[in-house]
Design a protein around this motif. Structure first.
Motif, short mmCIF file in Angstrom:
data_model
loop_
_atom_site.label_atom_id
_atom_site.label_comp_id
_atom_site.label_asym_id
_atom_site.label_seq_id
_atom_site.Cartn_x
_atom_site.Cartn_y
_atom_site.Cartn_z
N GLN A 1 0.85 -1.19 0.00
CA GLN A 1 0.00 0.00 0.00
C GLN A 1 0.89 1.24 0.00
O GLN A 1 1.86 1.32 0.75
CB GLN A 1 -0.91 0.00 1.22
N VAL A 2 0.56 2.19 -0.86
CA VAL A 2 1.33 3.42 -0.97
C VAL A 2 0.72 4.46 -0.04
O VAL A 2 -0.48 4.70 -0.05
CB VAL A 2 1.34 3.94 -2.43
N THR A 3 1.58 5.07 0.76
CA THR A 3 1.16 6.15 1.64
C THR A 3 2.00 7.37 1.33
O THR A 3 3.05 7.26 0.68
CB THR A 3 1.35 5.76 3.12
N PRO A 4 1.58 8.54 1.77
CA PRO A 4 2.38 9.75 1.49
C PRO A 4 3.83 9.65 1.94
O PRO A 4 4.72 10.17 1.29
CB PRO A 4 1.64 10.85 2.25
N SER A 5 4.06 8.94 3.02
CA SER A 5 5.43 8.83 3.52
C SER A 5 6.29 7.87 2.69
O SER A 5 7.50 7.84 2.84
CB SER A 5 5.43 8.40 4.99
N THR A 6 5.65 7.08 1.82
CA THR A 6 6.42 6.13 1.02
C THR A 6 6.55 6.57 -0.45
O THR A 6 6.92 5.77 -1.29
CB THR A 6 5.78 4.73 1.06
N ALA A 7 6.25 7.82 -0.73
CA ALA A 7 6.40 8.32 -2.11
C ALA A 7 7.86 8.15 -2.52
O ALA A 7 8.78 8.49 -1.79
CB ALA A 7 5.98 9.77 -2.21
N SER A 8 8.04 7.60 -3.69
CA SER A 8 9.40 7.31 -4.15
C SER A 8 10.15 8.60 -4.49
O SER A 8 9.54 9.64 -4.74
CB SER A 8 9.35 6.41 -5.37
N PRO A 9 11.47 8.52 -4.52
CA PRO A 9 12.27 9.69 -4.91
C PRO A 9 11.90 10.18 -6.32
O PRO A 9 11.93 11.37 -6.58
CB PRO A 9 13.70 9.17 -4.87
N LEU A 10 11.52 9.26 -7.21
CA LEU A 10 11.13 9.69 -8.55
C LEU A 10 9.83 10.48 -8.54
O LEU A 10 9.68 11.45 -9.30
CB LEU A 10 11.00 8.48 -9.48
N VAL A 11 8.90 10.12 -7.67
CA VAL A 11 7.65 10.89 -7.54
C VAL A 11 7.98 12.28 -7.02
O VAL A 11 7.45 13.29 -7.52
CB VAL A 11 6.63 10.16 -6.64
N LYS A 12 8.83 12.35 -6.03
CA LYS A 12 9.24 13.65 -5.48
C LYS A 12 9.95 14.48 -6.55
O LYS A 12 9.72 15.68 -6.68
CB LYS A 12 10.12 13.47 -4.26
N GLN A 13 10.81 13.85 -7.33
CA GLN A 13 11.52 14.53 -8.41
C GLN A 13 10.51 15.05 -9.45
O GLN A 13 10.63 16.18 -9.92
CB GLN A 13 12.52 13.59 -9.05
N TRP A 14 9.53 14.22 -9.80
CA TRP A 14 8.50 14.62 -10.75
C TRP A 14 7.73 15.84 -10.22
O TRP A 14 7.47 16.79 -10.94
CB TRP A 14 7.53 13.47 -11.03
N ARG A 15 7.37 15.82 -8.96
CA ARG A 15 6.62 16.94 -8.38
C ARG A 15 7.45 18.22 -8.38
O ARG A 15 6.93 19.30 -8.65
CB ARG A 15 6.18 16.58 -6.97
N ASP A 16 8.73 18.10 -8.09
CA ASP A 16 9.61 19.27 -8.14
C ASP A 16 9.70 19.83 -9.56
O ASP A 16 9.63 21.04 -9.77
CB ASP A 16 11.02 18.93 -7.64
N LEU A 17 9.85 18.93 -10.52
CA LEU A 17 9.92 19.35 -11.92
C LEU A 17 8.63 20.06 -12.34
O LEU A 17 8.67 21.12 -12.97
CB LEU A 17 10.20 18.15 -12.81
N ALA A 18 7.49 19.47 -11.99
CA ALA A 18 6.20 20.08 -12.33
C ALA A 18 6.04 21.44 -11.67
O ALA A 18 5.53 22.39 -12.29
CB ALA A 18 5.06 19.14 -11.92
N ARG A 19 6.48 21.57 -10.43
CA ARG A 19 6.41 22.85 -9.72
C ARG A 19 7.29 23.90 -10.40
O ARG A 19 6.86 25.03 -10.63
CB ARG A 19 6.83 22.67 -8.26
N HIS A 20 8.50 23.53 -10.77
CA HIS A 20 9.40 24.46 -11.47
C HIS A 20 8.82 24.88 -12.81
O HIS A 20 8.86 26.06 -13.17
CB HIS A 20 10.79 23.84 -11.67
N TYR A 21 8.28 23.93 -13.54
CA TYR A 21 7.68 24.26 -14.84
C TYR A 21 6.53 25.25 -14.66
O TYR A 21 6.44 26.23 -15.39
CB TYR A 21 7.17 22.99 -15.54
N ALA A 22 5.67 25.00 -13.68
CA ALA A 22 4.54 25.91 -13.44
C ALA A 22 5.02 27.30 -13.05
O ALA A 22 4.49 28.31 -13.53
CB ALA A 22 3.63 25.33 -12.36
#
Length: 130
Positions: free
Chosen positions: A3-24
């Motif tokens: 089961q995926v929980t917020p605390s288990t978000a992978s480094p790639l998910v975090k990287q994706w979110r950072d990239l999306a935030r920078h793009y925005a």
């Protein structure tokens, strides 16, 4: 299955979110600066930029859409705005009536020359901190 929980978000998910935030963030800065200084939206500038960069007399709408990563309807609306302002012309393809070509006008070239330094400045400032 794990089961995926917020605390288990992978480094790639975090990287994706950072990239999306920078793009925005960069997109908002570009859109604001280009609109305030040159009366262009970011997508409209990108269309002019790709027409100049292509070095061709004209470009098919389909090719332009692939280059600027807009949906067909968003591209059509943006090109219609540029056409209305006299910055581009649209022409039907003689060989294939489904094809539409977009051509940069002299006014479009001039507006691109005015707006290009603003675009480059915002991109350089924004990516310096990336």
């Amino acid at each position: 299955m794990t089961q995926v929980t917020p605390s288990t978000a992978s480094p790639l998910v975090k990287q994706w979110r950072d990239l999306a935030r920078h793009y925005a963030q960069i997109s908002c800065r570009l859109d604001k600066a280009l609109h305030e200084r040159h009366g262009l939206g970011m997508s409209e500038f990108e269309i002019l930029d790709r027409l100049v960069e292509g070095g061709k007399d004209c470009v098919r709408m389909q090719e332009l859409g692939e280059a600027v990563h807009l949906s067909q309807s968003a591209l059509s609306r943006a090109v219609a705005r540029l056409d209305k302002e006299g910055l581009v012309d649209r022409e039907m393809c003689d060989m294939d009536r489904r094809g539409v070509f977009v051509r940069l006008t002299d006014a479009g070239w001039g507006r691109w020359q005015e707006a290009s330094p603003t675009h480059r400045e915002v991109v350089e400032e924004s990516l310096a901190d990336f």
